[in-house]
Design a protein around this motif. Sequence first.
Motif, PDB file in Angstrom:
ATOM      1  N   ARG A 197      -2.414   0.966   7.562  1.00 14.20           N
ATOM      2  CA  ARG A 197      -1.043   1.073   7.083  1.00 14.20           C
ATOM      3  C   ARG A 197      -0.411  -0.303   6.871  1.00 14.20           C
ATOM      4  O   ARG A 197      -1.084  -1.307   6.985  1.00 14.20           O
ATOM      5  CB  ARG A 197      -0.242   1.939   8.059  1.00 14.20           C
ATOM      6  N   THR A 198       0.853  -0.320   6.564  1.00 16.06           N
ATOM      7  CA  THR A 198       1.502  -1.530   6.052  1.00 16.06           C
ATOM      8  C   THR A 198       1.814  -2.567   7.120  1.00 16.06           C
ATOM      9  O   THR A 198       1.661  -3.763   6.895  1.00 16.06           O
ATOM     10  CB  THR A 198       2.815  -1.140   5.345  1.00 16.06           C
ATOM     11  N   ARG A 210     -13.698  -0.201   1.702  1.00 16.03           N
ATOM     12  CA  ARG A 210     -12.539   0.185   0.891  1.00 16.03           C
ATOM     13  C   ARG A 210     -12.187   1.655   1.103  1.00 16.03           C
ATOM     14  O   ARG A 210     -11.009   2.010   1.231  1.00 16.03           O
ATOM     15  CB  ARG A 210     -12.827  -0.082  -0.586  1.00 16.03           C
ATOM     16  N   MET A 255      -7.162  -0.729   0.895  1.00 17.35           N
ATOM     17  CA  MET A 255      -5.860  -0.226   1.312  1.00 17.35           C
ATOM     18  C   MET A 255      -5.077   0.383   0.146  1.00 17.35           C
ATOM     19  O   MET A 255      -3.854   0.461   0.185  1.00 17.35           O
ATOM     20  CB  MET A 255      -5.050  -1.319   2.004  1.00 17.35           C
ATOM     21  N   LYS A 256      -5.813   0.780  -0.900  1.00 21.50           N
ATOM     22  CA  LYS A 256      -5.205   1.364  -2.108  1.00 21.50           C
ATOM     23  C   LYS A 256      -4.218   0.401  -2.773  1.00 21.50           C
ATOM     24  O   LYS A 256      -3.266   0.808  -3.441  1.00 21.50           O
ATOM     25  CB  LYS A 256      -4.554   2.707  -1.792  1.00 21.50           C
ATOM     26  N   LEU A 257      -4.474  -0.890  -2.595  1.00 19.24           N
ATOM     27  CA  LEU A 257      -3.674  -1.913  -3.258  1.00 19.24           C
ATOM     28  C   LEU A 257      -3.996  -1.937  -4.746  1.00 19.24           C
ATOM     29  O   LEU A 257      -5.039  -1.444  -5.180  1.00 19.24           O
ATOM     30  CB  LEU A 257      -3.966  -3.286  -2.649  1.00 19.24           C
ATOM     31  N   ARG A 283      -4.226  10.538   0.940  1.00 19.11           N
ATOM     32  CA  ARG A 283      -5.214   9.470   1.108  1.00 19.11           C
ATOM     33  C   ARG A 283      -6.399   9.590   0.144  1.00 19.11           C
ATOM     34  O   ARG A 283      -6.924   8.569  -0.301  1.00 19.11           O
ATOM     35  CB  ARG A 283      -5.700   9.425   2.556  1.00 19.11           C
ATOM     36  N   PRO A 293       0.842  -1.196   0.000  1.00 15.63           N
ATOM     37  CA  PRO A 293       0.000   0.000   0.000  1.00 15.63           C
ATOM     38  C   PRO A 293       0.879   1.249   0.000  1.00 15.63           C
ATOM     39  O   PRO A 293       1.952   1.259   0.600  1.00 15.63           O
ATOM     40  CB  PRO A 293      -0.794  -0.109   1.311  1.00 15.63           C
ATOM     41  N   SER A 341     -10.512   2.146   4.364  1.00 17.59           N
ATOM     42  CA  SER A 341      -9.272   1.390   4.527  1.00 17.59           C
ATOM     43  C   SER A 341      -8.034   2.199   4.204  1.00 17.59           C
ATOM     44  O   SER A 341      -6.910   1.744   4.455  1.00 17.59           O
ATOM     45  CB  SER A 341      -9.299   0.119   3.660  1.00 17.59           C
ATOM     46  N   CYS A 342      -8.191   3.400   3.649  1.00 21.22           N
ATOM     47  CA  CYS A 342      -7.008   4.221   3.372  1.00 21.22           C
ATOM     48  C   CYS A 342      -6.293   4.613   4.658  1.00 21.22           C
ATOM     49  O   CYS A 342      -5.147   5.063   4.618  1.00 21.22           O
ATOM     50  CB  CYS A 342      -7.399   5.455   2.557  1.00 21.22           C
TER      51      CYS A 342
END
Length: 389
Positions: free
Chosen positions: A142-143, A135, A97-99, A89, A81, A138-139
Amino acid sequence: MEPLFVHGSQLLRRMLCPRRFSATFLAAKLQPPRASLCVWVTAHPAAAGSLPGFQRGGSESLLAGHSAPRRFLAGSSFNLPPSAQLVARPVGVCSMMKLPVQTSPEGLDAAFVGVPLDTGTSNRPGARFGPRQIRAESCMVRTYNPSTGAAPFHSLMVADIGDVNVNLYNLQDSCRQIREAYQKIVAAGCIPLTLGGDHTITYPILQAVAEKHGPVGLVHVDAHTDTGDTALGEKIYHGTPFRRCVDEGLLDCKRVVQIGIRGSSYTPDPYKYCRDQGFRVILAEDCWLKSLVPLMAEVRKQMGAKPIYISFDIDGLDPAYAPGTGTPEIAGLTPAQALEIIRGCKGLNIVGCDLVEVAPIYDASGNTALMGANLLFEMLCALPRVKTI
């Protein structure tokens, strides 16, 4: 300096016409950042060059056969992400998670997948909008998981594979579509992490999962057992999925645990069916004001090494924490207990997970969906082969 994204109409055409979204176009427009950074592939090199410590070089690639390109990470073979320190964001495609988004589970160890269905609800509808809002919220995730040390995005290849198409006018046909979609996911060796949708969806998902793994154990967090037989003459709705799973032999009933169960009932002993099947039923009142770490030690022993599935209905939580749901019940679990349950599944042979019954319209704050996004991240962190640091 050109804007971060290609002009809207141009980008839309490329997204809808994948053949035009070519590697040649990407190579001409992009330069990757240093190994520790991750940005959208639509960034112009001039924008990336303005980042502190930016280093040119590295490799560029597309996920073969898919229109949505992988984010670039020099020196890494995993999708990460993007950091909000580098990419705002609100920017970018609204994926989990912006995947990266891809249309197939091929090449993935785990995938987020939405099932926007709520025609099985018995009270307040709206869970069809759950995947979209989860979704969006979800931003904020974090990783890394510093509490557990889990580094899922440095351990597994993960992406968002979009939503399963459903038939909003035919619940049985929707179940067929869900089952067929998940058959492809599990056949690819990919662990699905599902964004619901009402709890009906767990039934066809488990049909697909059990087809590959055989009867599975179940860690089920919910206010309700969802083991009814019929309602209004129908055998499939969000109050019956686990009854149907028992009927079809999809569950290893001696390895089923239901946690957070509560609420009024139509019969004096509403949990008799569950106990007759061998389920362990943990009432919410038996969880009040205590840690669930000791309980989960017992659950791990009960589940053993065989495959298990996690199904988490957001109404398992008290509505003070998660009001955005269709059938809320008072005096439920706390978010801290939810984390103890999911983290307590670490080390088990998890073959799938879902987070269901988020109905965003009943929570203008977005906190219910934010809770769902974080719990899905915790499920990802609990998967087999996720490393700790």
